[in-house]
Design a protein around this motif. Sequence first.
Motif, PDB file in Angstrom:
ATOM      1  N   LEU B  57      26.186  40.311  50.845  1.00  0.00           N
ATOM      2  CA  LEU B  57      26.188  39.433  49.674  1.00  0.00           C
ATOM      3  C   LEU B  57      27.625  39.145  49.242  1.00  0.00           C
ATOM      4  CD1 LEU B  57      23.635  38.255  48.576  1.00  0.00           C
ATOM      5  CD2 LEU B  57      23.591  39.988  46.800  1.00  0.00           C
ATOM      6  N   ARG B  58      28.275  40.132  48.640  1.00  0.00           N
ATOM      7  CA  ARG B  58      29.691  40.061  48.285  1.00  0.00           C
ATOM      8  C   ARG B  58      30.175  41.505  48.242  1.00  0.00           C
ATOM      9  NH1 ARG B  58      27.026  37.156  44.955  1.00  0.00           N
ATOM     10  NH2 ARG B  58      26.942  38.856  43.460  1.00  0.00           N
ATOM     11  N   GLU B  94      31.998  43.321  39.864  1.00  0.00           N
ATOM     12  CA  GLU B  94      30.635  42.834  40.078  1.00  0.00           C
ATOM     13  C   GLU B  94      29.703  43.258  38.941  1.00  0.00           C
ATOM     14  OE1 GLU B  94      28.790  40.924  42.005  1.00  0.00           O
ATOM     15  OE2 GLU B  94      30.455  40.164  43.191  1.00  0.00           O
ATOM     16  N   LYS B  96      30.702  43.513  35.998  1.00  0.00           N
ATOM     17  CA  LYS B  96      31.303  42.845  34.838  1.00  0.00           C
ATOM     18  C   LYS B  96      31.932  43.832  33.858  1.00  0.00           C
ATOM     19  CE  LYS B  96      29.034  38.570  35.438  1.00  0.00           C
ATOM     20  NZ  LYS B  96      28.566  38.883  36.758  1.00  0.00           N
ATOM     21  N   GLY B 100      36.625  39.051  36.179  1.00  0.00           N
ATOM     22  CA  GLY B 100      37.105  38.418  37.399  1.00  0.00           C
ATOM     23  C   GLY B 100      36.372  38.861  38.645  1.00  0.00           C
ATOM     24  N   VAL B 101      36.957  38.541  39.790  1.00  0.00           N
ATOM     25  CA  VAL B 101      36.306  38.816  41.064  1.00  0.00           C
ATOM     26  C   VAL B 101      37.382  38.973  42.137  1.00  0.00           C
ATOM     27  CG1 VAL B 101      36.035  36.338  41.562  1.00  0.00           C
ATOM     28  CG2 VAL B 101      34.508  37.973  42.654  1.00  0.00           C
ATOM     29  N   THR B 103      38.155  38.207  46.022  1.00  0.00           N
ATOM     30  CA  THR B 103      37.612  37.376  47.088  1.00  0.00           C
ATOM     31  C   THR B 103      38.565  37.366  48.286  1.00  0.00           C
ATOM     32  OG1 THR B 103      36.684  35.207  47.544  1.00  0.00           O
ATOM     33  CG2 THR B 103      38.474  35.253  45.962  1.00  0.00           C
ATOM     34  N   THR B 104      38.169  36.619  49.319  1.00  0.00           N
ATOM     35  CA  THR B 104      38.860  36.670  50.621  1.00  0.00           C
ATOM     36  C   THR B 104      40.378  36.470  50.517  1.00  0.00           C
ATOM     37  OG1 THR B 104      36.882  35.555  51.364  1.00  0.00           O
ATOM     38  CG2 THR B 104      38.624  35.813  52.981  1.00  0.00           C
ATOM     39  N   ASN B 105      41.097  37.321  51.236  1.00  0.00           N
ATOM     40  CA  ASN B 105      42.553  37.201  51.285  1.00  0.00           C
ATOM     41  C   ASN B 105      42.951  35.804  51.749  1.00  0.00           C
ATOM     42  OD1 ASN B 105      42.605  39.910  50.700  1.00  0.00           O
ATOM     43  ND2 ASN B 105      42.970  40.562  52.826  1.00  0.00           N
ATOM     44  N   LEU B 106      44.032  35.328  51.214  1.00  0.00           N
ATOM     45  CA  LEU B 106      44.508  33.993  51.576  1.00  0.00           C
ATOM     46  C   LEU B 106      44.753  33.857  53.074  1.00  0.00           C
ATOM     47  CD1 LEU B 106      44.823  31.908  49.430  1.00  0.00           C
ATOM     48  CD2 LEU B 106      47.265  32.372  49.362  1.00  0.00           C
ATOM     49  N   THR B 108      43.098  35.188  55.412  1.00  0.00           N
ATOM     50  CA  THR B 108      41.827  35.439  56.117  1.00  0.00           C
ATOM     51  C   THR B 108      41.940  36.608  57.087  1.00  0.00           C
ATOM     52  OG1 THR B 108      42.150  33.886  57.953  1.00  0.00           O
ATOM     53  CG2 THR B 108      41.110  33.015  55.961  1.00  0.00           C
ATOM     54  N   TYR B 141      39.932  43.214  53.036  1.00  0.00           N
ATOM     55  CA  TYR B 141      39.772  41.823  53.494  1.00  0.00           C
ATOM     56  C   TYR B 141      39.575  40.914  52.281  1.00  0.00           C
ATOM     57  CZ  TYR B 141      37.695  37.739  55.786  1.00  0.00           C
ATOM     58  OH  TYR B 141      37.420  36.465  56.213  1.00  0.00           O
ATOM     59  N   ARG B 144      41.860  39.419  47.027  1.00  0.00           N
ATOM     60  CA  ARG B 144      42.536  38.368  46.241  1.00  0.00           C
ATOM     61  C   ARG B 144      41.874  38.269  44.875  1.00  0.00           C
ATOM     62  NH1 ARG B 144      41.649  32.409  46.357  1.00  0.00           N
ATOM     63  NH2 ARG B 144      40.139  32.837  47.987  1.00  0.00           N
ATOM     64  N   TYR B 146      40.801  36.881  41.456  1.00  0.00           N
ATOM     65  CA  TYR B 146      40.607  35.537  40.914  1.00  0.00           C
ATOM     66  C   TYR B 146      39.864  35.617  39.591  1.00  0.00           C
ATOM     67  CZ  TYR B 146      38.937  30.794  40.229  1.00  0.00           C
ATOM     68  OH  TYR B 146      38.663  29.578  39.668  1.00  0.00           O
ATOM     69  N   ASP B 147      40.295  34.791  38.654  1.00  0.00           N
ATOM     70  CA  ASP B 147      39.500  34.557  37.447  1.00  0.00           C
ATOM     71  C   ASP B 147      39.856  33.140  37.003  1.00  0.00           C
ATOM     72  OD1 ASP B 147      37.818  34.816  35.329  1.00  0.00           O
ATOM     73  OD2 ASP B 147      38.712  36.643  34.532  1.00  0.00           O
TER      74      ASP B 147
END
Lengths: 333, 228
Positions: B57-58, B94, B96, B100-101, B103-106, B108, B141, B144, B146-147
């Motif tokens: 999922l994530r 996740e 909360k 934020g979250v 996510t995938t490294n810039l 990749t 992996y 990164r 992000y919010d």
Amino acid sequence: MVTYSGKAKDVIALNDKEVQINFRDSISAFDGVKKEELAEKGIINCLTSVKLFEILDKYGFKTHFISKISDSKLLCKKVTILPIEVVCRNISAGSFCKRYGFEEGIRFEQPLIEFFVKDDEHHDPLITESVAVQMKFITENEAILMEAITRAVNEVLIKIFDLISLQLVDFKLEFGRTTEGQLLLADEISADTMRLWEKKTGEKKDKDRYRQDLGDVIVHYKDILERLNSIQKLPDYKPLSTVQVIIKLRKSVLDPAGEVTFHSLSRKGFKRIESVRLGKSAEIAFNAVPSSVLQSEIEEISEKILSNPLIEDFELKIRHHSEKSEKEHFQEK
Amino acid sequence: MRIGVTKFPGTNNEQDVIRALNSLNVKGELIYPWENKKLEDLNALVIAGGFSYGDYLRPGGIAAQSPVAEKLIDFEESGKFIIGICNGFQILCETKILPGVLTTNLSTKFICKWINIKTESTHSPLLQNLAPIIRIPIAHYEGRYYDDSNGIKKIISDDSVAFCYCDEYGEITQESNPNGSLENIAGLVNAKGNILGMMPHPERASFSYLGSNLGRQIFVNLIEEIKC
């Protein structure tokens, strides 16, 4: 006070939540060009609808029916009737044959679903889903749900009528929207809104008797009701609704994996590609008939668990699988 | 003193965390996903890194639905300490509990290397007496941070940035940002100061023979704080 008077029923608003529906003895065909009064017709259609709504309710369908006030009067939830009605056909008949010139009695491999606009002036024309959505008769979500519900209702009704030696040729469903946005089966479900043939002889038992002047309309309507009332035990039915949830990264969020795929495709010579965004897809099967309630549940799952709203959007595609098509599906594998 | 260390299927850093705690004379105990009742008896919880539930999922997405995760909010509200490391940080986002979250490294790419971070926030007891520049490994992996822009503004105004990626001189530069995290964010702390989430691995920088012991102070702070 009658709030709305249709061709065969009157609707009286009782309060914000409920209406009373009175079934009259009127019968009409061909957009009201041919009409008549048939004694007992109101009562029979009312009782047939009650029976079928009760049956559908037992299988989990959400309907507007609350209770019976008298043999020709129903207490129902107040809804806004959608201007689109859905027809499901198992065997060719009626306007379908007239429209395309096909003969009556062709058995379809898969039930056909057609949408019609409720508009006597234009003779209830056939409408495509995209036009119905574009012209704001219904939302895209409603269109998908209406089709899924109709397919599931078809499966149940085929089983019910099969028990009492009747063949379900086709039927029409109307839907209503509650103030909370819930979609409910509305109007009536009776021999006026479906075609039923005697399984052994093919004898017509429905409104075609009136349309085609075959006579004994009420005798046959009554027979259908009596047979429905004779059912002791409802048949087993295992519903299977599936929903595909497509999870996409929001446009504002960078998608490095999509970028890499994009560059790889470009290197391979696919020069016209503008961009690539990668996402996820989940296919979830429910042992329930399609409904607004199920849809809300799926939305909750999608929003709270399957996606992270901070970076992802999701899209739903709800479908109803017939038991038959599911079996075939497995055989293919 | 009882400090729990979570072990989800796919968690692979729990023994490293326990070793760091043991060296400070605290016996870390494993907490499995269904052992939500045990949380009541703990003084603190470390959510160890790894790939809980295969990161299906994530990252952290499934672990965040587990019985233990359902109790994390109560744990947080009671003022007890939680340190989420790597996948643990992802789980905290996740659920909360932290905003934020990840996510995938810039790039990749899975990045496994030594980097430098510096402490930004000062209000949490977990972040006291740390070296000005901490040499520490990362291995992820999806690291990164992000919010959305409002979220980032709030994080900064709340003094929630625990760590930023920096170069060896402590300069927060684009080059020293290994994964493309917004504002070079490597770790967050909540306003109360009892929840710390970080992508770098302090347990792997807790002994000089590993190449750095500058992460050890975080566990020292945790234990000192529980003793008080």
